[in-house]
Design a protein around this motif. Sequence first.
Motif, mmCIF file in Angstrom:
data_model
loop_
_atom_site.group_PDB
_atom_site.id
_atom_site.type_symbol
_atom_site.label_atom_id
_atom_site.label_comp_id
_atom_site.label_asym_id
_atom_site.label_seq_id
_atom_site.Cartn_x
_atom_site.Cartn_y
_atom_site.Cartn_z
ATOM 1 N N THR A 65 -25.893 -33.012 -4.890
ATOM 2 C CA THR A 65 -27.041 -33.563 -4.528
ATOM 3 C C THR A 65 -28.214 -32.882 -4.219
ATOM 4 N N HIS A 69 -31.924 -33.230 -5.808
ATOM 5 C CA HIS A 69 -33.281 -33.376 -4.817
ATOM 6 C C HIS A 69 -34.109 -32.196 -5.108
ATOM 7 N N ALA A 127 -24.289 -43.332 -4.636
ATOM 8 C CA ALA A 127 -25.190 -42.607 -3.784
ATOM 9 C C ALA A 127 -26.293 -42.036 -5.096
ATOM 10 N N TRP A 131 -30.360 -43.547 -4.915
ATOM 11 C CA TRP A 131 -31.292 -42.462 -4.848
ATOM 12 C C TRP A 131 -32.435 -42.918 -5.968
ATOM 13 N N GLY A 134 -34.286 -45.950 -5.813
ATOM 14 C CA GLY A 134 -35.265 -45.721 -4.917
ATOM 15 C C GLY A 134 -36.517 -45.160 -5.645
#
Length: 187
Positions: A65, A69, A127, A131, A134
Amino acid sequence: MPTSAARDRILDAAFRLFYARGIKAVGVDLIIAESGVAKATFYKHFPAKDELVLAYLDRVDDVWTGQLHAAAQAAGPRPADQLVGLFDALSSSCRREGYRGCAFINAAAEAPPGTPVHDRTVAHKQAVLAWVRGLADEAGAADPDALARSLTLLLDGGLASGALDADPEAATQARASARILVAASSG
């Protein structure tokens, strides 16, 4: 759970061994031997192998993750660019020595549905999907759900292809496909 040097050694050994050999192929005795801890110390920190597997998946989640990101943020402030940029994490992963694909997909393949390990793999994938959804919404996608689902399928396919055909260019193609999907989604 509080951390200790012994717990970290156990988790480091599990991280290496589970990823390289598979969860079912690695027994507790091998992890104990590789970590250099006593059997009692192992069981003090991880009363069951599944607890160690969950801790391993938590660590993998933190790493992967974080890479996703960071790659997205490195692409710039625009969410549309970040949706494409996150695929740079795929590129660096597929080129890593000893790459064996997605640890979550690998774990899911070994764990029956409904078990805590399988549930943890599903939670990770959900998850990531949330993300990306979004970001798709922020990017103004006409259908953020569909774009997010398409991109995460592409990401998982790139992770699998990078392992199955050992071709790191799978990541390059996945990124190019992501660019097309993101551009087409703005309606």
